[in-house]
Design a protein around this motif. Structure first.
Motif, short mmCIF file in Angstrom:
data_model
loop_
_atom_site.label_atom_id
_atom_site.label_comp_id
_atom_site.label_asym_id
_atom_site.label_seq_id
_atom_site.Cartn_x
_atom_site.Cartn_y
_atom_site.Cartn_z
N ASN A 84 0.82 -1.20 0.00
CA ASN A 84 0.00 0.00 0.00
C ASN A 84 0.86 1.26 0.00
OD1 ASN A 84 -2.30 -1.54 -0.04
ND2 ASN A 84 -2.66 -1.38 2.16
N ASN A 87 2.45 1.61 -3.49
CA ASN A 87 1.44 1.92 -4.49
C ASN A 87 1.16 3.42 -4.59
OD1 ASN A 87 -0.24 0.78 -6.50
ND2 ASN A 87 -2.03 1.20 -5.22
N GLN A 88 1.49 4.17 -3.55
CA GLN A 88 1.35 5.63 -3.59
C GLN A 88 2.36 6.27 -4.56
OE1 GLN A 88 1.23 7.53 0.34
NE2 GLN A 88 0.93 5.47 1.18
N TYR A 89 3.45 5.58 -4.81
CA TYR A 89 4.54 6.14 -5.62
C TYR A 89 4.72 5.43 -6.96
CZ TYR A 89 5.48 8.15 -1.11
OH TYR A 89 5.34 8.80 0.08
N SER A 91 2.56 3.15 -9.77
CA SER A 91 1.26 2.61 -10.15
C SER A 91 1.40 1.18 -10.67
CB SER A 91 0.60 3.49 -11.20
OG SER A 91 1.38 3.49 -12.37
#
Length: 95
Positions: A84, A87-89, A91
């Motif tokens: 998680n 996934n912020q950095y 895609s």
């Protein structure tokens, strides 16, 4: 809690290195990170193959009173948290 992070350009296996270090009185919360692994180990004897500088290769040393089932849950929880976070950095990270 303080982490001790050791980073290497190349190791055969972060897991093997950390196992040896733990026998020599490693500090709890030690992290061994390698930019490249040449003989990485996965869960249940699986081989962990990497591409140099393209994978996250690290092992944690934790001292805990958790039983085996608790450690499996902790491992799964850490995996989800890392996924998680990354996934912020980046895609397209899949579980």
């Amino acid at each position: 809690m303080t982490f001790e992070i050791q980073t290497f350009d190349t190791l055969s296996s972060t897991n093997n290195y950390l196992t040896d270090l733990s026998k020599k009185n490693a500090k709890p919360w030690t992290v061994i990170r390698a930019k490249n692994q040449t003989a990485g180990k996965g869960y249940a004897g699986n081989v962990w193959k990497v591409e140099k500088d393209a994978n996250l290769t690290f092992s944690f040393y934790l001292k805990t009173a958790f039983n085996y089932k608790g450690l499996i849950f902790l491992n799964e929880w850490i995996s989800v948290v890392l996924r998680n976070f990354l996934n912020q950095y980046i895609s397209g990270i899949y579980v």
